[in-house]
Scaffold this motif. Structure first.
Motif, PDB file in Angstrom:
ATOM      1  N   SER A  25       0.832  -1.214   0.000  1.00 61.75           N
ATOM      2  CA  SER A  25       0.000   0.000   0.000  1.00 61.75           C
ATOM      3  C   SER A  25       0.863   1.259   0.000  1.00 61.75           C
ATOM      4  N   GLY A  28       1.924   1.806  -3.318  1.00 59.52           N
ATOM      5  CA  GLY A  28       0.783   2.285  -4.094  1.00 59.52           C
ATOM      6  C   GLY A  28       0.488   3.758  -3.922  1.00 59.52           C
ATOM      7  N   GLY A  34       7.506   3.750  -5.776  1.00 55.73           N
ATOM      8  CA  GLY A  34       6.302   3.395  -6.509  1.00 55.73           C
ATOM      9  C   GLY A  34       5.615   4.608  -7.108  1.00 55.73           C
ATOM     10  N   ILE A  37      -1.243   5.145  -7.445  1.00 59.30           N
ATOM     11  CA  ILE A  37      -2.194   4.375  -8.245  1.00 59.30           C
ATOM     12  C   ILE A  37      -2.897   5.250  -9.276  1.00 59.30           C
ATOM     13  N   ILE A 101      -1.806  -4.202  -6.313  1.00 61.74           N
ATOM     14  CA  ILE A 101      -1.003  -2.974  -6.399  1.00 61.74           C
ATOM     15  C   ILE A 101       0.167  -3.170  -7.354  1.00 61.74           C
ATOM     16  N   GLN A 105       0.995  -1.225 -10.831  1.00 64.42           N
ATOM     17  CA  GLN A 105       2.292  -0.567 -10.991  1.00 64.42           C
ATOM     18  C   GLN A 105       2.987  -1.018 -12.269  1.00 64.42           C
ATOM     19  N   SER A 112      -4.939  -6.856 -13.327  1.00 62.51           N
ATOM     20  CA  SER A 112      -5.405  -6.330 -12.041  1.00 62.51           C
ATOM     21  C   SER A 112      -6.885  -6.619 -11.831  1.00 62.51           C
TER      22      SER A 112
END
Length: 266
Positions: A25, A28, A34, A37, A101, A105, A112
């Motif tokens: 998370s 994300g 990362g 999202i 996630i 990514q 997903s």
């Protein structure tokens, strides 16, 4: 010893899976290198990407869900028997959450969708098992039933938004009538919410996050692109239906329970 070892393995597995999920998370939201999202996969999951995308503040519900999962992770160290048989399902949900996630990514939007549908199925099975065996305490009801209910309700809405994003990523824009496609999907979400209310005897947690998600879809369609009064009205209507049915079923179940107790004591 033979009984405590499986319990320890289960408890450690839940804890490790929770840590993996939390790290996922954080990736994300843009930490640890990362991409947030909303910006990943070409932005197809952003609040202004489709008619079914909730406004950005809607995703703050994850803080509540992760908090609940953290409480469950702590509590399950005292639940040596796992008599409701949900611990390994919770592990699966946490792993799938992190996997979702990572697939976003990586820009794999359709993958997903597969992952979030699997997550939804796992949560539905977890919810079913919780219904089959009542909690032993209010603490268990809060950290197990409450958390799973919130998780399930939100993922029900998120699955629809994710599927819409995948269709957009594939070039499908609603066949010239994106609003009516959205209305149809929102009606389906309302049906799911009503079904959860009936099957769950009016449990509030699933309804709470479904209503939350639908409400933020309405906000997104009235405050930003793509603007759509039709979609906003449909989202609000769906949220109202889920809320009203849940409350009615809960009140009716409570009344039937009280009548049953009175008949038993007379």
């Amino acid at each position: 010893m033979s009984q405590s070892r499986p319990a320890l393995v289960r408890q450690v597995a839940v804890t490790v899976a929770y840590v993996v999920c939390v790290v996922g998370s954080l990736i994300g939201v843009g930490l640890f290198g990362g991409t947030p999202i909303a910006e990943a996969a070409g932005g197809v999951l952003a609040a202004d990407s489709t008619h079914l995308a909730p406004d950005s503040p809607a995703f703050s519900v994850w803080s509540v869900i992760y908090g609940g999962l953290g409480l469950y992770t702590l509590w399950q160290w005292w639940d040596r028997t796992d008599r409701r048989r949900i611990a390994w399902l919770v592990v699966a949900s946490l792993v799938l959450n992190a996997a979702w996630i990572l697939t976003v990514q990586a820009g794999q939007v359709w993958l997903s969708v597969v992952v979030i549908v699997a997550l939804l199925a796992v949560l539905a099975l977890t919810f079913q098992r919780l219904l089959a065996v009542p909690p032993r305490s209010r603490v268990e009801a809060l950290v197990a039933d409450g958390t799973v209910g919130l998780y399930l309700g939100w993922v029900s809405v998120a699955t629809c938004a994710n599927a819409a994003a995948a269709l957009l990523d594939s070039g499908f824009t609603g066949g010239g009538a994106p609003e009516w496609w959205a209305v149809g999907v929102l009606a389906a979400v309302a049906v799911v919410g009503v079904a959860l209310a009936v099957v769950g005897h009016g449990r509030l947690a699933p309804a709470a996050t479904i209503v939350w998600g639908l409400s933020w879809i309405a906000v997104a369609r009235t405050s930003g692109a793509p603007e759509s009064t039709t979609t906003a009205v449909a989202a609000v209507t769906a949220a109202a239906v889920v809320a009203v049915v849940t409350i009615v079923v809960r009140l009716r179940t409570g009344a039937e329970t009280r009548v049953g107790r009175q008949e038993t004591t007379t």
